[in-house]
Enzyme design. Structure first.
Site, PDB file in Angstrom:
ATOM      1  N   GLN A 125       0.829  -1.209   0.000  1.00 16.99           N
ATOM      2  CA  GLN A 125       0.000   0.000   0.000  1.00 16.99           C
ATOM      3  C   GLN A 125       0.863   1.258   0.000  1.00 16.99           C
ATOM      4  O   GLN A 125       1.811   1.370   0.778  1.00 16.99           O
ATOM      5  CB  GLN A 125      -0.927   0.050   1.214  1.00 16.99           C
ATOM      6  CG  GLN A 125      -1.951   1.166   1.034  1.00 16.99           C
ATOM      7  CD  GLN A 125      -2.797   1.440   2.269  1.00 16.99           C
ATOM      8  OE1 GLN A 125      -2.262   1.780   3.312  1.00 16.99           O
ATOM      9  NE2 GLN A 125      -4.097   1.296   2.129  1.00 16.99           N
ATOM     10  N   CYS A 155      -6.419   7.339   5.044  1.00 21.11           N
ATOM     11  CA  CYS A 155      -5.732   7.707   6.278  1.00 21.11           C
ATOM     12  C   CYS A 155      -6.172   9.092   6.768  1.00 21.11           C
ATOM     13  O   CYS A 155      -6.098  10.073   6.031  1.00 21.11           O
ATOM     14  CB  CYS A 155      -4.221   7.688   6.069  1.00 21.11           C
ATOM     15  SG  CYS A 155      -3.362   8.132   7.589  1.00 21.11           S
ATOM     16  N   GLY A 279      -9.209  -5.247  10.476  1.00 21.63           N
ATOM     17  CA  GLY A 279      -8.088  -4.469  10.999  1.00 21.63           C
ATOM     18  C   GLY A 279      -7.873  -4.718  12.473  1.00 21.63           C
ATOM     19  O   GLY A 279      -7.227  -5.688  12.869  1.00 21.63           O
TER      20      GLY A 279
HETATM   21  C1  LIG Z   1      -3.053   1.114  14.194  1.00 21.33           C
HETATM   22  C2  LIG Z   1      -3.750   1.334  12.879  1.00 21.33           C
HETATM   23  C3  LIG Z   1      -3.023   1.649  11.751  1.00 21.33           C
HETATM   24  C4  LIG Z   1      -3.664   1.817  10.511  1.00 21.33           C
HETATM   25  N1  LIG Z   1      -2.907   2.061   9.396  1.00 21.33           N
HETATM   26  C5  LIG Z   1      -3.506   2.062   8.170  1.00 21.33           C
HETATM   27  C6  LIG Z   1      -2.726   2.128   6.977  1.00 21.33           C
HETATM   28  O1  LIG Z   1      -1.488   2.167   7.000  1.00 21.33           O
HETATM   29  N2  LIG Z   1      -3.396   2.139   5.786  1.00 21.33           N
HETATM   30  C7  LIG Z   1      -4.771   2.080   5.707  1.00 21.33           C
HETATM   31  O2  LIG Z   1      -5.325   2.074   4.603  1.00 21.33           O
HETATM   32  N3  LIG Z   1      -5.513   2.007   6.829  1.00 21.33           N
HETATM   33  C8  LIG Z   1      -4.914   1.972   8.042  1.00 21.33           C
HETATM   34  N4  LIG Z   1      -5.682   1.804   9.167  1.00 21.33           N
HETATM   35  C9  LIG Z   1      -7.146   1.601   9.024  1.00 21.33           C
HETATM   36  C10 LIG Z   1      -7.470   0.090   8.908  1.00 21.33           C
HETATM   37  O3  LIG Z   1      -6.872  -0.478   7.767  1.00 21.33           O
HETATM   38  C11 LIG Z   1      -8.991  -0.141   8.850  1.00 21.33           C
HETATM   39  O4  LIG Z   1      -9.500   0.494   7.716  1.00 21.33           O
HETATM   40  C12 LIG Z   1      -9.720   0.392  10.078  1.00 21.33           C
HETATM   41  O5  LIG Z   1      -9.052   0.025  11.270  1.00 21.33           O
HETATM   42  C13 LIG Z   1     -11.177  -0.123  10.135  1.00 21.33           C
HETATM   43  O6  LIG Z   1     -11.218  -1.518  10.170  1.00 21.33           O
HETATM   44  P1  LIG Z   1     -11.485  -2.329  11.555  1.00 21.33           P
HETATM   45  O7  LIG Z   1     -12.758  -1.832  12.127  1.00 21.33           O
HETATM   46  O8  LIG Z   1     -11.523  -3.774  11.147  1.00 21.33           O
HETATM   47  O9  LIG Z   1     -10.338  -2.015  12.456  1.00 21.33           O
HETATM   48  C14 LIG Z   1      -5.071   1.685  10.418  1.00 21.33           C
HETATM   49  C15 LIG Z   1      -5.800   1.394  11.565  1.00 21.33           C
HETATM   50  C16 LIG Z   1      -5.175   1.214  12.792  1.00 21.33           C
HETATM   51  C17 LIG Z   1      -5.994   0.879  13.999  1.00 21.33           C
END
Ligand SMILES: Cc1cc2nc3c(=O)[nH]c(=O)nc-3n(C[C@H](O)[C@H](O)[C@H](O)COP(=O)(O)O)c2cc1C
Length: 426
Positions: A125, A155, A279
């Site tokens: 990514q 992001c 995530g």
């Molecule tokens: C610690 C952390 C780091 C993240 N870093 C990224 C990232 O580098 N790129 C991205 O597209 N989303 C990033 N996200 C968002 C996650 O990919 C995801 O979209 C978000 O947590 C929602 O999904 P979930 O409810 O399953 O956690 C990050 C989320 C967290 C908690």
């Protein structure tokens, strides 16, 4: 006609109460531009989390079971093998700055883009706002052997948005279109995009954006169903995933608030998405993918989904495994540096000390996530944060788990404990 998802249908409090129709199940596979992903589950990119150690840790999650019965449920239903044994079909790197990648020296680049053979299929990514730089870095990822390249338009971190990257770009669809076209022309591997619904509720662009992605030749889209202004508050609005799925024919990956296998199945049922992306539940419960595979297999075989819940002994084994993998990775990096004769220089020494500090930091962070849901875990987390080095972290964990080997399993997703760095916007 497709069933549309509405907020009223959501039953977060107790997913087990949610009466699910028979067809509710995460698909066995899907295909992104010729790359077969099986099962249809994706580990979300997470900065500071999804490095090569964590990605392989998730893919090898079967090793945490005391009897090694990966892929087998209590009913003896065989789930699957290899990728499917871990239950995770696709892994993604942490986001990487396109500007950084295109400027970096070759050796530093390798460090950022490190992955191992057993990580395929793997997607890199990237984020940024300059079409040429993004196209260059997509090419770099392709040359490095990645199976797919993904553009981050989600992001919310201020420092990323300030440079018009991540969700900042959601305010400029014409620029996104230029980026899509340039990157598409630069690489032959599948190209995907991960985005939020829009900047805020007055500016929802996800359907328009998904159509544009399809028109520009992108091979799949992933939607985290929140706006930039939502940050991580409230509930992900899955009805927008359903709307995107209705609008395009390329695969749609649904993302947001999946905590359990029941949630994963409910998202597929509610939105008809082609795959689910997970995530925060993954670092809190690394068994989640395997549990989804078990749930899917048992549901198919018996009509009732079931899955294993880790015991404290499993949890302890898992923490130790992760720490060992972290330490092994450092040893590998040091050997590579020694081969390049970097370790004897002053900067080599500084890098080494920094790496050791990072390693202890990760141990603390992960030990804290992994122990959410374990009774008495808060005392353990306190002693972990006070520990001065890796041995002391491990010592606290050993002491805590001693005598608890046969304690009752817990099934706490710990979702709220995992935060995106700098992303929790005011
Ligand atoms: C610690 C952390 C780091 C993240 N870093 C990224 C990232 O580098 N790129 C991205 O597209 N989303 C990033 N996200 C968002 C996650 O990919 C995801 O979209 C978000 O947590 C929602 O999904 P979930 O409810 O399953 O956690 C990050 C989320 C967290 C908690």
């Amino acid at each position: 006609m497709k069933k549309r998802y509405t907020l009223e249908q959501k039953r977060w409090d107790d997913p087990a109460e949610h009466a699910m129709p028979e067809h509710t199940r995460v698909p066995a596979r899907f295909n992104i531009g010729g790359v077969e992903i099986a099962p249809a589950t994706v580990l979300a990119p997470m900065a500071g989390v999804t490095d090569t150690v964590f990605r392989r840790f998730i893919k090898n999650a079967s090793m945490f079971s005391a009897d090694g019965s990966a892929g087998l449920t209590a009913d003896g239903v065989e789930a699957v093998t290899s990728n499917q044994q871990s239950g995770c079909g696709l892994i993604m790197t942490e986001f990487t700055s396109a500007d950084g990648l295109s400027r970096m020296r070759e050796t530093k680049r390798k460090r950022y883009l490190t992955y191992y053979d057993d990580e395929h299929p793997i997607s890199a990514q990237i984020f940024g706002s300059n079409p040429e730089t993004l196209a260059d870095s997509a090419r770099i990822c392709q040359d490095a052997g990645f199976d797919l390249v993904d553009l981050n338009l989600g992001c919310p971190a201020k420092r990323v948005v300030a440079c018009n990257g991540g969700s900042g770009l959601l305010r400029d669809l014409p620029l996104i279109e230029v980026i899509f076209k340039r990157v598409r022309a630069a690489v032959s591997i599948p190209f995907t995009v991960k985005f939020r619904m829009g900047w805020n509720d007055h500016h929802i662009v996800c359907v328009e954006l998904a159509k544009m992605a399809e028109d520009c030749g992108l091979n799949a889209v992933a939607l985290h169903a929140r706006t930039r202004e939502d940050g991580y508050t409230g509930q992900a609005r899955w009805e927008y995933i359903a709307a995107v799925k209705d609008a395009v024919t390329i695969p749609v990956i649904g993302n947001g608030d999946i905590r359990t296998p029941e949630d994963a199945a409910a998202m597929v049922d509610a939105t008809h998405c082609d795959a689910v992306m997970i995530g925060r539940a993954a670092p809190a419960n690394p068994w989640i993918f395997r549990q989804i595979a078990q749930y899917t297999a048992t549901k198919e075989a018996t009509g009732v989904g079931s899955y294993e819940v880790p015991t404290d002994a499993d949890r302890y084994r898992m923490i130790r495994t992760y720490f060992e993998m972290l330490v092994d990775e450092i040893a590998i990096e040091e050997r590579a540096e020694a081969a390049r004769a970097e370790a004897i220089t002053a900067s080599g020494q500084v890098a080494r000390e920094q790496r050791n500090r990072d390693c202890v930091g990760k141990m603390k962070q992960f030990a804290s996530w992994f122990t959410h849901g374990v009774p008495g875990g808060s005392g353990l987390r306190k002693s972990i944060f006070e520990a001065k080095n890796g041995a002391a972290v491990l010592g606290s964990i050993e002491e805590f788990f001693e005598g608890r080997a046969n304690a009752t399993p817990h099934n706490d997703s710990g979702l709220e404990a995992v935060h995106e760095p700098e992303a929790m916007i005011a």
